[in-house]
Design an enzyme around this catalytic site. Structure first.
Site, mmCIF file in Angstrom:
data_model
loop_
_atom_site.group_PDB
_atom_site.id
_atom_site.type_symbol
_atom_site.label_atom_id
_atom_site.label_comp_id
_atom_site.label_asym_id
_atom_site.label_seq_id
_atom_site.Cartn_x
_atom_site.Cartn_y
_atom_site.Cartn_z
ATOM 1 N N CYS A 65 0.863 -1.176 0.000
ATOM 2 C CA CYS A 65 0.000 0.000 0.000
ATOM 3 C C CYS A 65 0.904 1.232 0.000
ATOM 4 O O CYS A 65 1.814 1.343 0.842
ATOM 5 C CB CYS A 65 -0.898 0.004 1.237
ATOM 6 S SG CYS A 65 -1.840 1.534 1.434
ATOM 7 N N ASP B 90 -0.415 -5.741 0.338
ATOM 8 C CA ASP B 90 -1.683 -5.992 -0.337
ATOM 9 C C ASP B 90 -1.540 -7.294 -1.109
ATOM 10 O O ASP B 90 -0.466 -7.586 -1.645
ATOM 11 C CB ASP B 90 -2.027 -4.863 -1.309
ATOM 12 C CG ASP B 90 -2.479 -3.595 -0.605
ATOM 13 O OD1 ASP B 90 -3.210 -3.707 0.402
ATOM 14 O OD2 ASP B 90 -2.125 -2.499 -1.061
ATOM 15 N N GLU C 254 7.475 -14.992 -22.041
ATOM 16 C CA GLU C 254 8.262 -16.084 -21.456
ATOM 17 C C GLU C 254 7.869 -16.168 -19.983
ATOM 18 O O GLU C 254 7.937 -15.177 -19.260
ATOM 19 C CB GLU C 254 9.755 -15.798 -21.642
ATOM 20 C CG GLU C 254 10.660 -16.986 -21.383
ATOM 21 C CD GLU C 254 10.915 -17.217 -19.925
ATOM 22 O OE1 GLU C 254 10.894 -18.382 -19.495
ATOM 23 O OE2 GLU C 254 11.130 -16.221 -19.191
ATOM 24 N N SER C 255 7.425 -17.336 -19.554
ATOM 25 C CA SER C 255 6.771 -17.469 -18.247
ATOM 26 C C SER C 255 7.674 -17.145 -17.058
ATOM 27 O O SER C 255 7.222 -16.548 -16.079
ATOM 28 C CB SER C 255 6.154 -18.859 -18.079
ATOM 29 O OG SER C 255 7.126 -19.855 -18.187
ATOM 30 N N HIS D 43 -4.127 -0.606 -6.003
ATOM 31 C CA HIS D 43 -4.575 -1.804 -6.718
ATOM 32 C C HIS D 43 -4.771 -1.523 -8.200
ATOM 33 O O HIS D 43 -4.356 -2.297 -9.055
ATOM 34 C CB HIS D 43 -5.886 -2.328 -6.132
ATOM 35 C CG HIS D 43 -5.846 -2.663 -4.671
ATOM 36 N ND1 HIS D 43 -4.699 -2.749 -3.937
ATOM 37 C CD2 HIS D 43 -6.849 -2.944 -3.811
ATOM 38 C CE1 HIS D 43 -4.977 -3.065 -2.690
ATOM 39 N NE2 HIS D 43 -6.290 -3.188 -2.584
ATOM 40 N N GLU D 44 -5.441 -0.405 -8.484
ATOM 41 C CA GLU D 44 -5.709 -0.039 -9.869
ATOM 42 C C GLU D 44 -4.403 0.175 -10.638
ATOM 43 O O GLU D 44 -4.275 -0.239 -11.791
ATOM 44 C CB GLU D 44 -6.560 1.248 -9.926
ATOM 45 C CG GLU D 44 -7.923 1.109 -9.278
ATOM 46 C CD GLU D 44 -7.951 1.383 -7.774
ATOM 47 O OE1 GLU D 44 -9.061 1.532 -7.244
ATOM 48 O OE2 GLU D 44 -6.883 1.446 -7.118
#
Length: 137
Positions: free
Chosen positions: A35, A42, A58-59, A76-77
């Protein structure tokens, strides 16, 4: 491990089937950030769906990039949309969406959704499968 999203490096690899529209999904059920007001952690469950063009993410690089948010202060946004934009910039997919299902802090859950437009016609796009937050009832 990168300690900030700006230090994270997303890599791409050639799509073995660029002639086909299909959905690739990444799920990160233990995403964390901080936060920016309180510095407290968060937590979110992220679901990223995309229809690749010439490139796939690529993972391992995605995993490390997502990990780089762990000590990053952002709302968050901001986190959700930043990840979607970074992947879109890197991959230039035919379509991408991200759902950020954030766990409650201060009694308020926040869900954030972002996408690049409409999925190509005829592509099966499954539900993201994350239930809305209901608390106890």
């Amino acid at each position: 491990m990168p300690d900030h999203p700006d230090a994270g490096v997303l890599d791409k690899v050639p799509n073995p089937h660029p002639d086909v529209n299909y959905v690739a999904r990444f799920t990160a059920p233990e995403f964390t950030s901080l936060c920016p007001v309180t510095g407290q952690p968060d937590f979110a469950h992220l679901v990223i769906d995309y229809v690749p063009g010439d490139w796939l993410v690529e993972s391992k690089s995605l995993k490390l990039y997502l990990f780089s948010f762990r000590n990053h202060g952002a709302f968050h946004e901001g986190c959700t949309v930043e990840i979607g934009k970074a992947l879109t910039s890197l991959l230039q997919p035919r379509w991408l969406r991200i759902g950020g299902y954030w766990y409650p802090r201060g009694g308020i859950p926040i869900d954030v959704f972002w996408q690049t437009g409409t999925a190509p016609e005829g592509v099966w796009v499954p539900d993201q499968g994350v239930a809305g937050y209901r608390g106890r009832g």
